[in-house]
Design an enzyme around this catalytic site. Structure first.
Site, PDB file in Angstrom:
ATOM      1  N   ARG A  97       0.876  -1.176   0.000  1.00  0.00           N
ATOM      2  CA  ARG A  97       0.000   0.000   0.000  1.00  0.00           C
ATOM      3  C   ARG A  97       0.909   1.220   0.000  1.00  0.00           C
ATOM      4  O   ARG A  97       1.650   1.456   0.956  1.00  0.00           O
ATOM      5  CB  ARG A  97      -0.897  -0.036   1.245  1.00  0.00           C
ATOM      6  CG  ARG A  97      -1.914   1.093   1.363  1.00  0.00           C
ATOM      7  CD  ARG A  97      -2.726   0.875   2.635  1.00  0.00           C
ATOM      8  NE  ARG A  97      -3.654   1.950   2.911  1.00  0.00           N
ATOM      9  CZ  ARG A  97      -4.947   1.953   2.562  1.00  0.00           C
ATOM     10  NH1 ARG A  97      -5.443   0.910   1.918  1.00  0.00           N
ATOM     11  NH2 ARG A  97      -5.727   2.968   2.877  1.00  0.00           N
ATOM     12  N   HIS A 124      -6.993   1.133  -7.034  1.00  0.00           N
ATOM     13  CA  HIS A 124      -7.372   0.341  -5.855  1.00  0.00           C
ATOM     14  C   HIS A 124      -8.077  -0.931  -6.356  1.00  0.00           C
ATOM     15  O   HIS A 124      -9.281  -1.114  -6.157  1.00  0.00           O
ATOM     16  CB  HIS A 124      -8.292   1.147  -4.954  1.00  0.00           C
ATOM     17  CG  HIS A 124      -8.326   0.685  -3.525  1.00  0.00           C
ATOM     18  ND1 HIS A 124      -7.744  -0.494  -3.102  1.00  0.00           N
ATOM     19  CD2 HIS A 124      -8.897   1.230  -2.414  1.00  0.00           C
ATOM     20  CE1 HIS A 124      -7.940  -0.644  -1.805  1.00  0.00           C
ATOM     21  NE2 HIS A 124      -8.624   0.387  -1.366  1.00  0.00           N
ATOM     22  N   GLN A 127     -10.247  -3.262  -3.987  1.00  0.00           N
ATOM     23  CA  GLN A 127     -11.540  -2.678  -3.656  1.00  0.00           C
ATOM     24  C   GLN A 127     -12.531  -2.920  -4.791  1.00  0.00           C
ATOM     25  O   GLN A 127     -13.692  -3.257  -4.559  1.00  0.00           O
ATOM     26  CB  GLN A 127     -11.399  -1.176  -3.400  1.00  0.00           C
ATOM     27  CG  GLN A 127     -12.706  -0.479  -3.059  1.00  0.00           C
ATOM     28  CD  GLN A 127     -13.314  -0.973  -1.758  1.00  0.00           C
ATOM     29  OE1 GLN A 127     -12.670  -0.913  -0.720  1.00  0.00           O
ATOM     30  NE2 GLN A 127     -14.540  -1.473  -1.805  1.00  0.00           N
ATOM     31  N   ASP A 214     -17.301   8.025  -2.470  1.00  0.00           N
ATOM     32  CA  ASP A 214     -16.070   7.884  -1.696  1.00  0.00           C
ATOM     33  C   ASP A 214     -15.802   9.242  -1.055  1.00  0.00           C
ATOM     34  O   ASP A 214     -16.400  10.260  -1.442  1.00  0.00           O
ATOM     35  CB  ASP A 214     -14.922   7.475  -2.638  1.00  0.00           C
ATOM     36  CG  ASP A 214     -13.593   7.221  -1.933  1.00  0.00           C
ATOM     37  OD1 ASP A 214     -13.601   7.074  -0.695  1.00  0.00           O
ATOM     38  OD2 ASP A 214     -12.564   7.171  -2.618  1.00  0.00           O
ATOM     39  N   CYS A 253     -16.512   2.811  -0.269  1.00  0.00           N
ATOM     40  CA  CYS A 253     -15.341   1.970   0.022  1.00  0.00           C
ATOM     41  C   CYS A 253     -14.812   2.173   1.438  1.00  0.00           C
ATOM     42  O   CYS A 253     -14.020   1.348   1.907  1.00  0.00           O
ATOM     43  CB  CYS A 253     -14.245   2.223  -1.004  1.00  0.00           C
ATOM     44  SG  CYS A 253     -13.656   3.927  -1.038  1.00  0.00           S
ATOM     45  N   ARG A 281     -13.772  -7.531   1.013  1.00  0.00           N
ATOM     46  CA  ARG A 281     -12.354  -7.214   0.853  1.00  0.00           C
ATOM     47  C   ARG A 281     -11.486  -8.437   1.165  1.00  0.00           C
ATOM     48  O   ARG A 281     -10.460  -8.669   0.529  1.00  0.00           O
ATOM     49  CB  ARG A 281     -11.974  -6.033   1.743  1.00  0.00           C
ATOM     50  CG  ARG A 281     -12.526  -4.680   1.298  1.00  0.00           C
ATOM     51  CD  ARG A 281     -11.896  -4.217  -0.001  1.00  0.00           C
ATOM     52  NE  ARG A 281     -10.456  -4.150   0.131  1.00  0.00           N
ATOM     53  CZ  ARG A 281      -9.795  -3.118   0.668  1.00  0.00           C
ATOM     54  NH1 ARG A 281     -10.457  -2.069   1.121  1.00  0.00           N
ATOM     55  NH2 ARG A 281      -8.486  -3.136   0.749  1.00  0.00           N
TER      56      ARG A 281
END
Length: 296
Positions: A97, A124, A127, A214, A253, A281
């Site tokens: 990440r 991402h 996700q 988001d 998310c 996830r």
């Protein structure tokens, strides 16, 4: 060597394979990483990503090792390439990440072990896979569904658009013109066979199966908070928008800035599927680990 830095690293058939892997019983791959480590590098903190990644490794029989930026000092103590070579001495894969997507590209270019993007400024993908799982659990298929993203065209939007479009869904974005994808992104999406349409006003959101938003202020963007809030005035997903889409589910998310991009009543309402997304996830990262680490 298989890496996953963004959804379009996969073709539609491979994306379908990964999504189906995510739906398969854990027991199917319970020994895949037996007695092997997975490096979990986090340049920025996370709740869902860290927990889902570590537990996915455990479910596949492996041992996750959490590594912070201070411990390895990418491009300070050692180059990204040398950190990758070092971790490859001990681990089956690196899940990372990062702030800068180019770090992942450099790690993947070493081509020693699979590199999996847990989030970058550009993408991402895990996700997006969890999002697809949520949509398919609700509607049976992504194909033919209209997904409307309300807000900033960011890394989450890009991966979502690729995943939805590659599986036959329709993606549209409701946002101010200054916060839409530029020509480079449109060319990339078009190259994957994905067309994006735009809505000029949030009150035009109707007839969608999925309403998605988001946070408007991503980690590291706190300095432009006031500007972003002004730009997105009126774009908060509220009860009126959901009532205009009575058959839709609401997705986010997370983490959410409550009553900014979505109201409490929407986040906690009967159309919300945010905790289903969060649960998926784990399924998503387990599937990507299985796909990248299986013997071809």
């Amino acid at each position: 060597m298989r890496h996953l830095l963004e959804i379009d690293d996969l073709n539609p058939s491979q994306l379908r394979q990964v999504v189906d892997l995510a739906k398969s019983p854990i027991a199917d791959n319970a020994d895949l990483l037996q007695r092997q480590g997975v490096a979990c590098y986090f340049a920025k903190p996370s709740a869902r990503t860290r927990n889902s990644t570590e537990m996915a490794v455990v479910q596949l029989g492996g041992h996750p090792v959490y590594i912070t930026a201070a411990e390895v000092g990418i491009d300070e103590r050692e180059t990204a390439e040398d950190v990758t070579r070092t971790l490859a001495c001990y681990h089956r894969a690196i899940c990372a990440r990062v702030f800068d997507h180019s770090v992942l590209e450099r790690m993947a270019a070493v081509n020693r072990i699979p590199i999996i993007n847990l989030l970058s400024d550009a993408a991402h993908p895990l996700q997006a896979i969890a999002d697809v799982l949520t949509i398919e659990e609700e509607f049976g298929s992504v194909e033919g569904q209209t997904v409307t993203y309300v807000g900033d065209s960011n890394n989450v939007t890009r991966s979502l658009a690729l995943a939805v479009g590659m599986l036959g869904g329709k993606i549209q974005i409701a946002s101010p013109p200054s916060h839409r994808f530029g020509p480079v992104d449109h060319d990339r999406l078009a190259g994957a066979g994905v067309a994006v349409s735009y809505l000029d006003r949030p009150d035009q959101v109707a007839g969608s199966q999925v309403i998605y938003t988001d946070t408007w202020i991503s980690m590291g963007q706190e300095a432009v908070r006031d500007q972003k809030l002004k730009s997105f005035e009126g774009y908060c997903v509220n009860d009126a928008m959901m009532q205009n889409n009575p058959g839709a589910i609401f997705m986010h998310c997370l983490p959410a800035h409550r009553n900014e991009e979505a109201t409490d009543s929407v986040l906690d309402g009967h159309q919300s599927r945010i905790w289903t997304q969060a649960a998926h996830r784990l399924d998503a990262v387990r599937a990507v680990l299985a796909w990248t680490c299986e013997e071809e």
